[in-house]
Motif scaffolding. Structure first.
Motif, mmCIF file in Angstrom:
data_model
loop_
_atom_site.group_PDB
_atom_site.id
_atom_site.type_symbol
_atom_site.label_atom_id
_atom_site.label_comp_id
_atom_site.label_asym_id
_atom_site.label_seq_id
_atom_site.Cartn_x
_atom_site.Cartn_y
_atom_site.Cartn_z
ATOM 1 N N GLU A 168 -3.892 2.534 1.735
ATOM 2 C CA GLU A 168 -4.633 1.850 0.669
ATOM 3 C C GLU A 168 -6.116 2.213 0.736
ATOM 4 O O GLU A 168 -6.772 2.435 -0.300
ATOM 5 C CB GLU A 168 -4.469 0.334 0.803
ATOM 6 N N HIS A 201 4.867 6.635 2.742
ATOM 7 C CA HIS A 201 3.854 5.873 2.011
ATOM 8 C C HIS A 201 3.323 6.655 0.805
ATOM 9 O O HIS A 201 2.155 6.544 0.453
ATOM 10 C CB HIS A 201 2.702 5.520 2.960
ATOM 11 N N ARG A 210 2.109 7.935 -2.681
ATOM 12 C CA ARG A 210 1.476 7.350 -3.862
ATOM 13 C C ARG A 210 1.123 8.473 -4.831
ATOM 14 O O ARG A 210 0.821 9.601 -4.424
ATOM 15 C CB ARG A 210 0.181 6.611 -3.473
#
Length: 224
Positions: free
Chosen positions: A129, A148, A150
């Motif tokens: 993030e 993860h 994105r």
């Protein structure tokens, strides 16, 4: 036989081995337990899982560990970052970059390349993030970068740094029959391998034999 509990750290995918287990031992349930990299060795030492798939290096006190395969190390960056122009990145390319320290970082180095934002490690998910927010970059095994994934991030192979190694670990003094079965599976042994337990072979039926013909009586010799 009782069930088998297999721990695995994030990014490791045991699906192929679980499928083979199900085919060979359909009556023995295999339970998957996801564990963090930090707690994996202690969980298997305490017997909370029968064995665990983890990344080396670890403290091997009281544990066996079989290396299985090596993972490529990558750097996770925003899609508009300058390093995305290259097919792969070197340590020198990151010398002036701000770097995050992931909690799941088990790579065998003193410290990541670049300048650490904070010495305290953060969870990999939280670090991802922060990369998306432009706070810094992240170095992880490729499987964690994929886990993860994105749309606004990408990664590039990082050269000149250690690679992580995935291994199977279990307690030194508790190599049970089920653990032996799983070792055979991850090592690619066939079901009837002579090393480790194997499923019983089907006995071949003896070939049917033709009935013996009665012996013909000998003809008497003629006297001259």
């Amino acid at each position: 036989m009782t069930g088998f509990r297999l721990g695995y750290v994030p990014g490791v995918t045991p699906a192929k081995w679980v499928r083979i287990w199900t085919e060979r031992l359909p009556r023995v349930p295999l339970e998957l337990v996801q564990v963090s990299a930090a707690e994996a060795p202690d969980l298997v030492r305490r017997g909370e899982v029968d064995s665990v798939l983890l990344r080396l290096p670890i403290d091997r006190t009281g544990l066996h560990a079989i290396p299985l395969y090596v993972e490529q190390t990558v750097v996770v960056v925003p899609k508009d970052h300058l390093v995305t122009a290259a097919e792969e990145v070197t340590v020198d390319d990151l010398a002036e970059e701000l770097m995050l320290h992931p909690q799941d970082d088990v790579l065998d180095w003193d410290r990541p390349p670049g300048r650490l934002i904070d010495e305290r490690p953060v969870r990999t998910g939280d670090a991802i993030e922060l990369v998306a927010m432009g706070t810094g970059l992240l170095v992880v095994p490729q499987s964690l970068a994929r886990l993860h994934h994105r749309k606004d991030l990408t990664y590039r192979p990082l050269t000149g740094v250690p690679e992580s190694q995935v291994a199977l670990s279990w307690p030194e003094d508790e190599t049970s029959e089920l653990v032996e079965h799983f070792i055979g599976i991850v090592r690619g042994r066939t079901a009837n391998s002579t090393r480790g337990p194997a499923t019983p072979k089907r006995q071949k039926k003896p070939a049917a034999q033709a009935p013996k013909q009665p012996a013909r009586p000998k003809k008497p010799r003629r006297r001259r």
